[in-house]
Every structure is written in C-alpha cells, then in structure tokens.
Design a protein around this motif. Structure first.
Motif, PDB file in Angstrom:
ATOM      1  N   THR A  76       2.683  -6.149   2.605  1.00  0.00           N
ATOM      2  CA  THR A  76       2.053  -7.074   3.942  1.00  0.00           C
ATOM      3  C   THR A  76       0.512  -6.896   4.175  1.00  0.00           C
ATOM      4  OG1 THR A  76       3.969  -6.271   4.881  1.00  0.00           O
ATOM      5  CG2 THR A  76       2.363  -7.120   6.210  1.00  0.00           C
ATOM      6  N   ALA A  77      -0.135  -5.905   4.058  1.00  0.00           N
ATOM      7  CA  ALA A  77      -1.656  -5.868   4.282  1.00  0.00           C
ATOM      8  C   ALA A  77      -2.341  -5.958   2.877  1.00  0.00           C
ATOM      9  CB  ALA A  77      -2.056  -4.567   5.041  1.00  0.00           C
ATOM     10  N   ASP A 100       0.851  -1.195   0.151  1.00  0.00           N
ATOM     11  CA  ASP A 100      -0.050   0.202   0.027  1.00  0.00           C
ATOM     12  C   ASP A 100       0.846   1.275   0.060  1.00  0.00           C
ATOM     13  OD1 ASP A 100      -2.598  -1.174   0.162  1.00  0.00           O
ATOM     14  OD2 ASP A 100      -2.283  -1.876   2.090  1.00  0.00           O
ATOM     15  N   GLY A 101       2.013   1.330   0.675  1.00  0.00           N
ATOM     16  CA  GLY A 101       3.040   2.342   0.626  1.00  0.00           C
ATOM     17  C   GLY A 101       3.347   2.661  -0.768  1.00  0.00           C
ATOM     18  N   ILE A 149      -7.815  -5.651   6.611  1.00  0.00           N
ATOM     19  CA  ILE A 149      -9.077  -6.210   6.962  1.00  0.00           C
ATOM     20  C   ILE A 149     -10.198  -5.362   6.596  1.00  0.00           C
ATOM     21  CG2 ILE A 149     -10.351  -6.646   9.017  1.00  0.00           C
ATOM     22  CD1 ILE A 149      -7.767  -7.096  10.806  1.00  0.00           C
ATOM     23  N   GLU A 150     -11.356  -6.187   6.371  1.00  0.00           N
ATOM     24  CA  GLU A 150     -12.533  -5.092   5.782  1.00  0.00           C
ATOM     25  C   GLU A 150     -13.013  -4.576   7.108  1.00  0.00           C
ATOM     26  OE1 GLU A 150     -16.671  -5.421   3.150  1.00  0.00           O
ATOM     27  OE2 GLU A 150     -16.085  -7.305   4.428  1.00  0.00           O
ATOM     28  N   LEU A 151     -12.758  -3.113   7.271  1.00  0.00           N
ATOM     29  CA  LEU A 151     -13.202  -2.461   8.393  1.00  0.00           C
ATOM     30  C   LEU A 151     -14.158  -1.398   8.098  1.00  0.00           C
ATOM     31  CD1 LEU A 151      -9.783  -1.508  10.142  1.00  0.00           C
ATOM     32  CD2 LEU A 151     -11.284  -3.006  10.672  1.00  0.00           C
ATOM     33  N   VAL A 152     -14.324  -0.738   6.931  1.00  0.00           N
ATOM     34  CA  VAL A 152     -15.298   0.069   6.770  1.00  0.00           C
ATOM     35  C   VAL A 152     -16.118  -0.406   5.497  1.00  0.00           C
ATOM     36  CG1 VAL A 152     -15.741   2.486   6.286  1.00  0.00           C
ATOM     37  CG2 VAL A 152     -13.685   1.782   7.375  1.00  0.00           C
ATOM     38  N   SER A 207      -4.040  -3.901   1.401  1.00  0.00           N
ATOM     39  CA  SER A 207      -5.734  -3.578   1.538  1.00  0.00           C
ATOM     40  C   SER A 207      -6.284  -3.086   0.510  1.00  0.00           C
ATOM     41  CB  SER A 207      -5.330  -2.280   2.503  1.00  0.00           C
ATOM     42  OG  SER A 207      -5.012  -2.594   3.829  1.00  0.00           O
ATOM     43  N   PHE A 208      -5.765  -2.219  -0.589  1.00  0.00           N
ATOM     44  CA  PHE A 208      -6.242  -1.586  -1.723  1.00  0.00           C
ATOM     45  C   PHE A 208      -6.815  -2.863  -2.641  1.00  0.00           C
ATOM     46  CE2 PHE A 208      -6.092   0.430  -5.943  1.00  0.00           C
ATOM     47  CZ  PHE A 208      -7.618   1.079  -5.786  1.00  0.00           C
ATOM     48  N   SER A 209      -5.762  -3.638  -2.706  1.00  0.00           N
ATOM     49  CA  SER A 209      -6.042  -5.027  -3.491  1.00  0.00           C
ATOM     50  C   SER A 209      -7.070  -5.863  -3.188  1.00  0.00           C
ATOM     51  CB  SER A 209      -4.892  -5.879  -3.716  1.00  0.00           C
ATOM     52  OG  SER A 209      -4.753  -6.922  -4.523  1.00  0.00           O
ATOM     53  N   LYS A 210      -7.216  -5.762  -1.886  1.00  0.00           N
ATOM     54  CA  LYS A 210      -8.537  -6.582  -1.256  1.00  0.00           C
ATOM     55  C   LYS A 210      -9.767  -5.662  -1.464  1.00  0.00           C
ATOM     56  CE  LYS A 210      -5.765  -8.912   2.315  1.00  0.00           C
ATOM     57  NZ  LYS A 210      -5.284  -9.032   3.684  1.00  0.00           N
ATOM     58  N   THR A 211      -9.682  -4.351  -1.470  1.00  0.00           N
ATOM     59  CA  THR A 211     -10.638  -3.482  -1.497  1.00  0.00           C
ATOM     60  C   THR A 211     -11.332  -3.858  -3.180  1.00  0.00           C
ATOM     61  OG1 THR A 211     -10.147  -1.731  -0.015  1.00  0.00           O
ATOM     62  CG2 THR A 211     -11.584  -1.022  -1.961  1.00  0.00           C
ATOM     63  N   LEU A 212     -10.284  -3.720  -4.118  1.00  0.00           N
ATOM     64  CA  LEU A 212     -10.679  -4.002  -5.248  1.00  0.00           C
ATOM     65  C   LEU A 212     -11.272  -5.377  -5.769  1.00  0.00           C
ATOM     66  CD1 LEU A 212      -7.925  -2.281  -7.288  1.00  0.00           C
ATOM     67  CD2 LEU A 212     -10.286  -1.568  -7.353  1.00  0.00           C
TER      68      LEU A 212
END
Length: 296
Positions: A96-97, A72-73, A207-210, A99-104
């Motif tokens: 590591t996380a 994500d950085g 993690i899906e937080l929002v 997050s954006f790939s998981k959001t997509l």
C-alpha cells in the motif's frame, strides 16, 4: 574498487496476500526473465507467516539475490535474516505505502523495480533496530501504530492510501497525546508528542517525512511531532507533504547511534508497518548491514 553489479540469478518470493501481490506474481516473473534474470525458484506465498521461512530456505541455499514482493510488512518480516550474508535483498513494491521502495528511489512502479533489479547496483545500507528487532526503513509510535493495528484489511487492500487516510480520520478521535522522554546519549529531553518517527529511511506512510535520514549515515533519526494537538499533527503532515517552509518547525529531531525512548502512557511501536514492540525501547543502528538492489 568494489564491484557493485547485481547478480543475474535470484529467488523470487511474493506475498500473494499483499495489496497487488497475487495479481502481479506472473507478470513479475515474466518481466524478470525477459530482462535476463534467471529465477532459481519462484514462490507465491498465500500464508504471510511462510514468507520468512521461505526466505530463510533460500538464504541457506546461498541464493545470490532474493527478490521479495510485497509491502513494507513483507520487508519487515524478512530483512533480519539477511544480516551476516552476502545475498542481495531486492524489492518489488506490491503493498500500500511502499515506503522503503520510495526511500531507495525506486518508487511504487513494478516496471521501475524490475529495471532496478536488471540494471541497478548493489548498495550496502544500515539497518535500524528496536530492542534488537531490525528494520530497513522506519518505525513509529503514536497515531500511526493505532492505524496499523486497527485498519480493516479489506479497506487497505481495496482503497490503498485513501483507505489509510479515511481510517486515520476515524481513529484520531480515540487518540491521546503522550509524554515523551528521549535520551540520545548527550542530552535528555522531555516533551509532549502526538507522533514519533524512528527513521533509517526518508519515507513513512508512503510520504517523505524525514528528509535528514540517510541509509548510509551510521545514525538513526528520531523525529517527534511535539505538542498535544492533533490539528498540529495534521498540519505537520500537510506541511511536509507539500514541502512548505514551515514543516521543520512542526517537529523536533534527535540523531545518534543509540537512543533510548520512553513514553507515558506506554506506546506501541510499529516497525515497517508491523506492530512489534512497546515503550520503553532502545533504538540502535547496524552500520552497513545488508546489500540491497538500488537504482544506478
């Protein structure tokens, strides 16, 4: 009807210092070429500060698509430059996380990301901005930036999400709640908080937080974990991770196109995992700002 077909020509830029970037570079290049992607250039970047200049050079050459490999950085360092262009941003999740790939909806799997680039669709998404610094997925203040600022690189690289959790437990004892003031344009709210998530995308920290966030909504979601207790914050994470019915009772959400955030004491803000601001800040949204490669 808009043609949503992804280009078959691209420039590959991989952060070789991301968690799996160095090991995955050759595999990614081979897999992309096997799936019919013509790589106009392929760069394995060993100095993360060169990620943005390399992407800027490819944009100046009007590359149809730029594939950024990293976490994500890496995303945060490069996404700003895609505004105002027709170049498609594609992502290989090598951090590591991720997050954006998981959001997509791609996840953290390299093969799934290559499949998306080969046979997915281009999607026009919003970007959020913290005082003009754009982000694709999320920004945060509270415990998360403290972790991001202090986690040893070797721990993050070796243990991944487990390393983050170990370090979170360590630094939590140094953390104090803060007084939060939010102005969403219709109301001004003051609460105590332990964490604030500024979300364009759904995932944060992997993690899906929002769940209410949407990359095409034209709004930013500010989600605050209210109260003074770190145990309450831990419960909020737990309830959200396991989708418990009580998870929505642990947070307060604000939606809008422009939201002012203040805190006492002042809080550092991490943008897609990178520290880059400090309260007070104004959060805005850039509607339909960039093209990205998404699953079909």
């Amino acid at each position: 009807m808009i043609d949503d077909t992804l280009p078959k020509q691209a420039v590959l830029v991989v952060n070789a210092m991301s968690r799996s970037g160095g090991d995955a570079f050759e595999d990614a290049r081979r897999m992309l070429q096997e799936r019919g992607i013509e790589l106009l250039a392929a760069h394995a970047i060993t100095d993360p500060e060169q990620m943005r200049p390399t992407v800027q050079s490819a944009l100046a050459d009007k590359a149809p698509m730029i594939i950024v490999g990293g976490g994500d950085g890496s995303l945060s360092k490069t996404i700003d430059d895609f505004l105002g262009t027709e170049t498609v941003f594609a992502l290989l999740p090598l951090g590591t996380a991720n997050s954006f790939s998981k959001t997509l909806g791609i996840g953290a799997d390299l093969e799934a990301a290559v499949e998306t680039i080969a046979n997915g669709k281009k999607l026009r998404i919003d970007l959020g901005a913290v005082d003009g610094d754009y982000f694709a997925n999320a920004a945060a203040m509270g415990l998360s930036p403290l972790i991001a600022e202090t986690v040893p690189h070797k721990l993050k690289r070796t243990l991944g999400m487990v390393g983050y959790m170990i370090w979170a437990a360590k630094v939590a004892f140094q953390f104090r709640p803060f007084r939060l003031r939010i102005d969403d344009g219709t109301r001004k709210t003051k609460v105590w908080a332990t964490e604030v998530r500024i979300a364009n995308g759904t995932h944060h920290g992997g993690i899906e937080l929002v769940e209410s966030a949407d990359l095409q909504s034209g709004e930013i979601v500010v989600q605050a974990v209210t109260g003074k207790s770190l145990l309450h914050l831990a419960w909020s994470w737990f309830a959200t991770l396991f989708k418990l019915r009580s998870r929505n009772q642990t947070v307060t959400e604000f939606h809008g196109k422009e939201i002012r955030i203040e805190a006492r004491p002042r809080q550092k803000v991490s943008i897609d995992g990178e520290l880059s601001a400090k309260t007070p800040v104004t959060v805005t949204v850039a509607r339909a700002a960039v093209w990205v490669a998404a699953p079909r």
